[in-house]
Design a protein around this motif. Sequence first.
Motif, PDB file in Angstrom:
ATOM      1  N   ILE A 154      26.375  -8.474  -5.191  1.00 17.82           N
ATOM      2  CA  ILE A 154      26.025  -8.406  -3.833  1.00 17.82           C
ATOM      3  C   ILE A 154      27.610  -8.934  -3.245  1.00 17.82           C
ATOM      4  N   ALA A 155      27.957 -10.046  -3.656  1.00 20.45           N
ATOM      5  CA  ALA A 155      29.411 -10.487  -3.173  1.00 20.45           C
ATOM      6  C   ALA A 155      30.365  -9.519  -3.567  1.00 20.45           C
ATOM      7  N   PHE A 156      30.465  -8.938  -4.562  1.00 25.86           N
ATOM      8  CA  PHE A 156      31.708  -8.081  -5.185  1.00 25.86           C
ATOM      9  C   PHE A 156      31.469  -6.611  -4.077  1.00 25.86           C
ATOM     10  N   ALA A 157      30.323  -6.212  -3.879  1.00 25.40           N
ATOM     11  CA  ALA A 157      30.050  -5.167  -3.224  1.00 25.40           C
ATOM     12  C   ALA A 157      30.654  -5.493  -1.596  1.00 25.40           C
ATOM     13  N   ALA A 158      30.484  -6.555  -1.044  1.00 25.37           N
ATOM     14  CA  ALA A 158      31.016  -7.003   0.308  1.00 25.37           C
ATOM     15  C   ALA A 158      32.665  -7.177   0.189  1.00 25.37           C
ATOM     16  N   GLU A 159      32.923  -7.656  -0.920  1.00 26.47           N
ATOM     17  CA  GLU A 159      34.337  -7.771  -1.033  1.00 26.47           C
ATOM     18  C   GLU A 159      35.010  -6.408  -1.278  1.00 26.47           C
ATOM     19  N   SER A 160      34.492  -5.495  -1.824  1.00 27.22           N
ATOM     20  CA  SER A 160      34.823  -4.164  -1.961  1.00 27.22           C
ATOM     21  C   SER A 160      34.876  -3.340  -0.659  1.00 27.22           C
ATOM     22  N   ALA A 161      34.142  -3.503   0.246  1.00 22.60           N
ATOM     23  CA  ALA A 161      33.972  -3.007   1.597  1.00 22.60           C
ATOM     24  C   ALA A 161      34.898  -3.483   2.425  1.00 22.60           C
ATOM     25  N   TYR A 162      35.257  -4.794   2.326  1.00 19.79           N
ATOM     26  CA  TYR A 162      36.351  -5.340   2.975  1.00 19.79           C
ATOM     27  C   TYR A 162      37.875  -4.916   2.788  1.00 19.79           C
ATOM     28  N   ALA A 163      37.966  -4.903   1.337  1.00 19.14           N
ATOM     29  CA  ALA A 163      39.372  -4.426   0.853  1.00 19.14           C
ATOM     30  C   ALA A 163      39.568  -2.909   1.210  1.00 19.14           C
ATOM     31  N   HIS A 164      38.504  -2.046   1.010  1.00 21.41           N
ATOM     32  CA  HIS A 164      38.672  -0.834   1.481  1.00 21.41           C
ATOM     33  C   HIS A 164      38.948  -0.491   3.015  1.00 21.41           C
ATOM     34  N   MET A 165      38.266  -1.311   3.958  1.00 28.46           N
ATOM     35  CA  MET A 165      38.643  -1.303   5.095  1.00 28.46           C
ATOM     36  C   MET A 165      40.155  -1.843   5.637  1.00 28.46           C
ATOM     37  N   LEU A 166      40.491  -2.939   4.673  1.00 27.20           N
ATOM     38  CA  LEU A 166      42.122  -3.107   4.711  1.00 27.20           C
ATOM     39  C   LEU A 166      42.766  -1.864   4.390  1.00 27.20           C
ATOM     40  N   HIS A 167      42.502  -1.218   3.351  1.00 27.38           N
ATOM     41  CA  HIS A 167      43.375  -0.180   2.681  1.00 27.38           C
ATOM     42  C   HIS A 167      43.629   0.745   3.893  1.00 27.38           C
ATOM     43  N   ASP A 168      42.682   1.133   4.499  1.00 25.61           N
ATOM     44  CA  ASP A 168      42.503   2.221   5.603  1.00 25.61           C
ATOM     45  C   ASP A 168      43.480   1.643   6.859  1.00 25.61           C
ATOM     46  N   ALA A 169      43.313   0.407   7.084  1.00 31.15           N
ATOM     47  CA  ALA A 169      43.658  -0.122   8.309  1.00 31.15           C
ATOM     48  C   ALA A 169      45.146  -0.479   8.255  1.00 31.15           C
ATOM     49  N   LEU A 170      45.694  -0.536   6.955  1.00 25.98           N
ATOM     50  CA  LEU A 170      47.101  -1.144   6.867  1.00 25.98           C
ATOM     51  C   LEU A 170      47.972   0.066   6.230  1.00 25.98           C
ATOM     52  N   ALA A 171      47.321   1.216   6.018  1.00 30.27           N
ATOM     53  CA  ALA A 171      48.005   2.366   5.262  1.00 30.27           C
ATOM     54  C   ALA A 171      49.266   2.706   6.190  1.00 30.27           C
ATOM     55  N   ASN A 172      49.463   2.594   7.626  1.00 30.54           N
ATOM     56  CA  ASN A 172      50.322   3.117   8.272  1.00 30.54           C
ATOM     57  C   ASN A 172      51.752   1.961   8.384  1.00 30.54           C
ATOM     58  N   GLU A 173      51.380   0.781   7.752  1.00 30.60           N
ATOM     59  CA  GLU A 173      52.166  -0.381   7.781  1.00 30.60           C
ATOM     60  C   GLU A 173      53.131  -0.561   6.340  1.00 30.60           C
ATOM     61  N   ASN A 174      53.066   0.269   5.698  1.00 31.88           N
ATOM     62  CA  ASN A 174      53.674  -0.124   4.319  1.00 31.88           C
ATOM     63  C   ASN A 174      53.197  -0.940   3.527  1.00 31.88           C
ATOM     64  N   ILE A 175      51.780  -1.408   3.721  1.00 33.64           N
ATOM     65  CA  ILE A 175      51.042  -2.443   3.176  1.00 33.64           C
ATOM     66  C   ILE A 175      50.041  -1.803   2.189  1.00 33.64           C
ATOM     67  N   GLN A 176      50.091  -1.889   0.989  1.00 28.09           N
ATOM     68  CA  GLN A 176      49.198  -1.286   0.054  1.00 28.09           C
ATOM     69  C   GLN A 176      48.101  -1.987  -0.359  1.00 28.09           C
ATOM     70  N   VAL A 177      46.936  -1.462  -0.216  1.00 23.33           N
ATOM     71  CA  VAL A 177      45.723  -2.419  -0.797  1.00 23.33           C
ATOM     72  C   VAL A 177      45.283  -1.806  -1.945  1.00 23.33           C
ATOM     73  N   ALA A 178      44.873  -2.357  -3.000  1.00 23.13           N
ATOM     74  CA  ALA A 178      44.188  -1.618  -4.116  1.00 23.13           C
ATOM     75  C   ALA A 178      43.329  -2.498  -4.960  1.00 23.13           C
ATOM     76  N   GLN A 179      42.122  -1.832  -5.533  1.00 23.70           N
ATOM     77  CA  GLN A 179      41.127  -2.519  -6.131  1.00 23.70           C
ATOM     78  C   GLN A 179      41.230  -1.956  -7.593  1.00 23.70           C
ATOM     79  N   LEU A 180      41.265  -3.077  -8.567  1.00 20.93           N
ATOM     80  CA  LEU A 180      41.041  -2.747  -9.862  1.00 20.93           C
ATOM     81  C   LEU A 180      39.745  -3.212 -10.388  1.00 20.93           C
TER      82      LEU A 180
END
Length: 221
Positions: A154-180
Motif C-alpha cells: 500500500i505504501a509503495f503504491a502511494a509513493e509511486s503515485a507521488y513520484a509519478h506526479m512529481l515526474h510530470d510536474a517537474l518535467a519542464n524544470e530540468n529536474i528528472q524524477v525516476a523510479q527503479l
Amino acid sequence: MTTFALVGAGPGLGLAAARRFGTAGHSVALISRSAQHQDNLAAELARDGVQARGFTADILDPGSLTAALREAADTLGPVEVLQFSPVPRADFMKPVLDTTATDLDDPLAFSVKGPLTCVNAVLPGMRELGRGTLLFVNGGSAVRPNPDVAGTSIAFAAESAYAHMLHDALANENIQVAQLIVPGAIRPDAEHSSPKALAERLYALHTMRGGFRHYSEPMPA
C-alpha cells in the motif's frame, strides 16, 4: 561540487550508489539513523577518494530529515541528486487480513511523508541550480501488490503515485524524477540486481534522463 544525498544509507545498494556518484565527482551525504554506520561508510568511501559525510535523521521524523538535508547542502554543496531507498521495517509486512488501520501509520509515514519531506527540502536548491534528479527505489510490490506484505504494498503504491506526479510536474524544470523497481532480492551475485549493477543503473537514470518507471529486470510471471 554538488551533492548526492542518499536517504537510507547502508552497506549494500546505498554504499554502491554512493561510490558510483562519488567517483563521478559528487560529494556524498549519507543520511540514516546510525552515526556509526555513516562513519563506517564514509571511511570506506574515503579509500576510493570520495568525499562523504554522515547526517543523522529518522525518516519517521520530518524535522530531522529536513534539518539533515539542509545541513548537507550547507556543508557539502547543493543537492543535485536525491536517492530515496531506505529499507522498510519488518513490521510493515503483515498479511493483508492481519493488517489494521493503525498498522498503516508508519508505512505511509515512511514511504509517502518521508520522500515528500525530502523533496520539499532539496527542491529549492535544485531549482536554483537549474537541474536535479530525484531517484526512488522500490520493490516489486510497488507495481504488483503482494497480500503477504500489505503495508509495503500500500505504501509503495502511494509513493509511486507521488513520484509519478512529481515526474510530470517537474518535467519542464530540468529536474528528472525516476523510479527503479527491483523485483527480487538484491544479491552480490545477481546479474542485474547486484548493488553494483543497480548503482550503475541509477547513475544512468540520472545522466540519460528518460521516462519515469524502470525495472532492474523483468517482473516474474
